[in-house]
Design a protein around this motif. Structure first.
Motif, short mmCIF file in Angstrom:
data_model
loop_
_atom_site.label_atom_id
_atom_site.label_comp_id
_atom_site.label_asym_id
_atom_site.label_seq_id
_atom_site.Cartn_x
_atom_site.Cartn_y
_atom_site.Cartn_z
N ASN A 7 0.75 -1.08 0.15
CA ASN A 7 0.01 -0.04 0.17
C ASN A 7 0.79 1.42 0.02
O ASN A 7 0.57 2.01 -0.74
CB ASN A 7 -1.04 -0.01 1.18
N SER A 8 1.76 1.14 0.79
CA SER A 8 3.00 2.24 0.83
C SER A 8 3.43 2.54 -0.60
O SER A 8 3.63 3.86 -1.04
CB SER A 8 3.80 2.00 2.06
N TRP A 21 10.68 2.44 7.13
CA TRP A 21 11.12 2.07 8.42
C TRP A 21 10.03 1.05 9.01
O TRP A 21 8.99 1.32 9.30
CB TRP A 21 11.37 3.28 9.25
N ILE A 22 10.69 -0.17 9.41
CA ILE A 22 9.81 -1.16 9.87
C ILE A 22 10.54 -1.45 11.17
O ILE A 22 11.51 -1.91 11.34
CB ILE A 22 9.49 -2.36 9.03
N THR A 23 9.74 -1.27 12.25
CA THR A 23 10.11 -1.52 13.46
C THR A 23 9.30 -2.30 14.55
O THR A 23 8.16 -2.37 14.07
CB THR A 23 10.59 -0.29 14.39
N GLY A 24 9.98 -3.02 15.41
CA GLY A 24 9.25 -3.68 16.28
C GLY A 24 9.61 -3.92 17.53
O GLY A 24 10.61 -3.47 17.87
N ARG A 36 6.50 2.92 8.81
CA ARG A 36 6.50 4.49 8.77
C ARG A 36 7.38 4.78 7.32
O ARG A 36 8.33 4.07 6.90
CB ARG A 36 7.01 4.99 9.64
N ASP A 37 6.56 5.59 6.47
CA ASP A 37 7.11 6.18 5.19
C ASP A 37 7.27 7.45 5.11
O ASP A 37 6.84 8.23 6.07
CB ASP A 37 6.26 5.40 3.98
N ASN A 38 8.05 8.03 4.20
CA ASN A 38 8.09 9.30 4.06
C ASN A 38 7.76 9.77 2.78
O ASN A 38 8.01 10.70 2.26
CB ASN A 38 9.91 9.62 3.96
#
Length: 108
Positions: A7-8, A21-24, A36-38
């Motif tokens: 989707n992003s 950015w993918i965080t867990g 999160r995307d820019n």
């Protein structure tokens, strides 16, 4: 998660360099994944529509697993999906997934 990444990427033109950015992290009763995307982000009106089935930022589409279905899947397992977005700055999607509860032994 892959659907959220798609989707992003789909919501931007091919010439725009997008960083994801993918965080867990472990939270009190589960795990939280954040993407999160820019990218281009969404205004408040578009963000409100984004949780409707078949809505895509470029218009209405059929047969697309969107944010509404992702939210339904999260709720089905006792989790939640939160989304924030700022037009011109990007979007953040957080999935809170509860730890699986151990099954109680049954008599029998």
């Amino acid at each position: 998660m892959l659907n959220l990444v798609n989707n992003s990427l789909d919501s931007h033109d091919a010439l725009t360099l997008i960083t994801l950015w993918i965080t867990g992290k472990i939270i009190e009763n589960g795990y939280q994944l954040t993407l999160r995307d820019n990218g281009s982000g969404m205004d408040a009106s578009t963000l409100a529509k984004a949780m409707n089935k078949f809505y895509h930022q470029t218009g209405w589409q059929r047969y697309r697993l969107g944010l509404s279905e992702a939210r339904e899947l999260m709720e089905a397992v006792g989790g939640q999906l939160e989304i924030t977005s700022t037009l011109g700055e990007g979007t953040t999607v957080s999935l809170s997934i509860p730890f699986r509860q151990p099954m109680e032994p049954t008599d029998g």
